[in-house]
Design an enzyme around this catalytic site. Structure first.
Site, mmCIF file in Angstrom:
data_model
loop_
_atom_site.group_PDB
_atom_site.id
_atom_site.type_symbol
_atom_site.label_atom_id
_atom_site.label_comp_id
_atom_site.label_asym_id
_atom_site.label_seq_id
_atom_site.Cartn_x
_atom_site.Cartn_y
_atom_site.Cartn_z
ATOM 1 N N ASN A 9 0.698 -1.000 0.010
ATOM 2 C CA ASN A 9 -0.081 -0.046 0.004
ATOM 3 C C ASN A 9 0.731 1.259 -0.187
ATOM 4 O O ASN A 9 1.297 1.497 0.992
ATOM 5 C CB ASN A 9 -0.873 -0.077 1.371
ATOM 6 C CG ASN A 9 -1.609 1.389 1.242
ATOM 7 O OD1 ASN A 9 -1.932 1.824 0.215
ATOM 8 N ND2 ASN A 9 -2.559 1.398 2.336
ATOM 9 N N LYS A 11 0.048 4.107 -0.338
ATOM 10 C CA LYS A 11 -0.568 5.352 0.083
ATOM 11 C C LYS A 11 -0.371 6.718 -0.985
ATOM 12 O O LYS A 11 -0.065 6.407 -2.081
ATOM 13 C CB LYS A 11 -0.093 5.809 1.711
ATOM 14 C CG LYS A 11 -0.101 4.612 2.470
ATOM 15 C CD LYS A 11 -0.103 4.719 3.788
ATOM 16 C CE LYS A 11 0.028 3.410 4.648
ATOM 17 N NZ LYS A 11 -0.159 3.607 5.896
ATOM 18 N N HIS A 97 -9.728 1.141 4.297
ATOM 19 C CA HIS A 97 -8.544 1.190 5.187
ATOM 20 C C HIS A 97 -8.865 2.287 6.365
ATOM 21 O O HIS A 97 -9.567 3.307 6.196
ATOM 22 C CB HIS A 97 -7.520 1.898 4.311
ATOM 23 C CG HIS A 97 -6.091 2.041 4.868
ATOM 24 N ND1 HIS A 97 -5.628 2.914 5.717
ATOM 25 C CD2 HIS A 97 -5.181 1.047 4.830
ATOM 26 C CE1 HIS A 97 -4.369 2.572 6.177
ATOM 27 N NE2 HIS A 97 -3.927 1.392 5.574
ATOM 28 N N GLU A 99 -7.102 4.564 7.508
ATOM 29 C CA GLU A 99 -6.975 6.234 7.152
ATOM 30 C C GLU A 99 -7.991 6.735 6.561
ATOM 31 O O GLU A 99 -8.567 8.021 6.798
ATOM 32 C CB GLU A 99 -5.573 6.372 6.405
ATOM 33 C CG GLU A 99 -4.485 5.941 7.212
ATOM 34 C CD GLU A 99 -3.222 5.419 6.525
ATOM 35 O OE1 GLU A 99 -3.229 5.623 5.289
ATOM 36 O OE2 GLU A 99 -2.245 5.067 6.979
ATOM 37 N N GLU A 169 -5.890 -4.985 10.330
ATOM 38 C CA GLU A 169 -4.597 -3.861 10.407
ATOM 39 C C GLU A 169 -5.200 -3.229 11.928
ATOM 40 O O GLU A 169 -6.008 -2.477 11.790
ATOM 41 C CB GLU A 169 -4.651 -2.895 9.312
ATOM 42 C CG GLU A 169 -4.447 -3.531 8.027
ATOM 43 C CD GLU A 169 -4.025 -2.541 7.053
ATOM 44 O OE1 GLU A 169 -2.620 -2.692 6.588
ATOM 45 O OE2 GLU A 169 -4.540 -1.602 6.832
ATOM 46 N N GLY A 175 1.919 2.059 11.001
ATOM 47 C CA GLY A 175 2.909 3.132 10.733
ATOM 48 C C GLY A 175 3.444 3.569 12.123
ATOM 49 O O GLY A 175 4.042 4.688 12.201
ATOM 50 N N SER A 215 3.035 -2.421 10.401
ATOM 51 C CA SER A 215 4.353 -2.281 10.619
ATOM 52 C C SER A 215 5.129 -3.899 10.359
ATOM 53 O O SER A 215 6.112 -4.173 10.931
ATOM 54 C CB SER A 215 4.816 -2.025 12.287
ATOM 55 O OG SER A 215 4.177 -0.741 12.428
HETATM 56 C C1 PEP Z 1 -1.018 0.108 6.177
HETATM 57 O O1 PEP Z 1 -1.279 1.316 5.912
HETATM 58 O O2 PEP Z 1 -2.018 -0.583 5.574
HETATM 59 C C2 PEP Z 1 -0.072 -0.277 6.743
HETATM 60 C C3 PEP Z 1 -0.049 -1.728 7.127
HETATM 61 O O3 PEP Z 1 1.010 0.435 7.142
HETATM 62 P P1 PEP Z 1 2.386 0.257 7.810
HETATM 63 O O4 PEP Z 1 3.075 -0.868 7.056
HETATM 64 O O5 PEP Z 1 3.347 1.209 7.513
HETATM 65 O O6 PEP Z 1 2.322 0.062 9.191
#
Ligand code: PEP
Length: 254
Positions: A9, A11, A97, A99, A169, A175, A215
């Site tokens: 992803n 973003k 997601h 976000e 997630e 993040g 992460s």
């Molecule tokens: C995401 O935003 O889908 C995600 C898992 O981000 P990160 O791997 O940076 O935690």
């Protein structure tokens, strides 16, 4: 047999030139992807076509959009419809997601519309769910995630549900550098599969890929993916670095 999936992803990151060179670097890396594994690249809208061209002819790769509109068409300036994605032969779209839920106030009514429109346009969905920290600290993550699935997915017919991938997630791990332990991931993934099984039966539940996101890095992917109900990962930050992401691809279960 359900697919093991490494999904990037990106973003709202990378210039077009960077997107191009990252894609090329991943493709030419030492990755081994078997027929029951898949690498998904969820890229910004303006890069979809470029990345699609770069990965064309390589069945290990597929391109995904990061979002689609909750309405079919019309006067919605700036929106991109599921139908437009289908018209570009984009096979996958991320929906829900955290976000999008948080910054763009996408509640379950909006997400349900997106799910329905995406499936109507024959897109496959990567449906994201996951709890905030206070829910995890109260030990209520299973019921929280179960409600997210019921609200936006469980109206689907069994054939439609087969076009859905779940990405669990936990928001506290996105993040932040804090990853759920492989045991925490397995526990909630097993719960997700159990609630899908209650709704759609065991055959459907066993066929749906459930990805972990939060992460994930090359150094922790193999341990997380080794768990029986973790079918790969949705990866943000680490997917922007070719060596990290290829390490994650190579950590998929065989
Ligand atoms: C995401 O935003 O889908 C995600 C898992 O981000 P990160 O791997 O940076 O935690």
């Amino acid at each position: 047999m359900r697919k093991q999936i490494a999904a990037a992803n990106w973003k709202m990151n990378l210039s077009l030139a960077e997107a191009e060179s990252l894609t090329k670097e991943i493709i030419k890396s030492e990755i081994s992807v078997s027929s029951d594994q898949l690498v998904l690249l969820a890229v910004p809208f303006p890069y979809l076509e470029k990345v699609q061209i770069l990965t064309a002819g390589n069945p290990a790769f597929a391109v995904a959009a990061q979002n689609c509109a909750a309405t079919k068409n019309g006067a919605y300036t700036g929106e991109v419809s599921a139908q437009m994605l289908m018209g570009m032969s984009i096979p996958y779209v991320l929906i829900g997601h955290s976000e999008r839920r948080e910054y763009f106030h996408e509640d379950h009514n909006i997400l349900t519309s997106k799910v329905d429109l995406a499936l109507e346009s024959n897109l496959n969905i990567i449906f994201c769910c996951g709890e905030p920290l206070f829910i995890r600290e109260a030990g209520n993550q299973n019921s929280y995630v179960e409600a997210q699935l019921k609200e936006s997915l469980f109206h689907l017919s069994e054939p439609a549900m087969k076009n859905v991938i779940i990405a669990y997630e936990p928001i506290w791990a996105i993040g932040t550098g804090k990853t759920a332990s492989s045991e925490q991931a397995q526990e909630i993934h097993a719960h997700i599969r159990h609630v899908i099984s209650k709704q759609y039966g065991e055959t459907v539940a066993q066929s749906i890929s459930i990805l972990y996101g939060g992460s994930v890095k090359a150094s922790n992917a193999a341990e997380i993916f080794s768990k029986p109900d973790v079918d790969g990962g949705l990866v943000g930050g680490a997917s922007l670095v070719a060596t990290e992401f290829t390490g994650i691809i190579n950590s998929l279960k065989r």
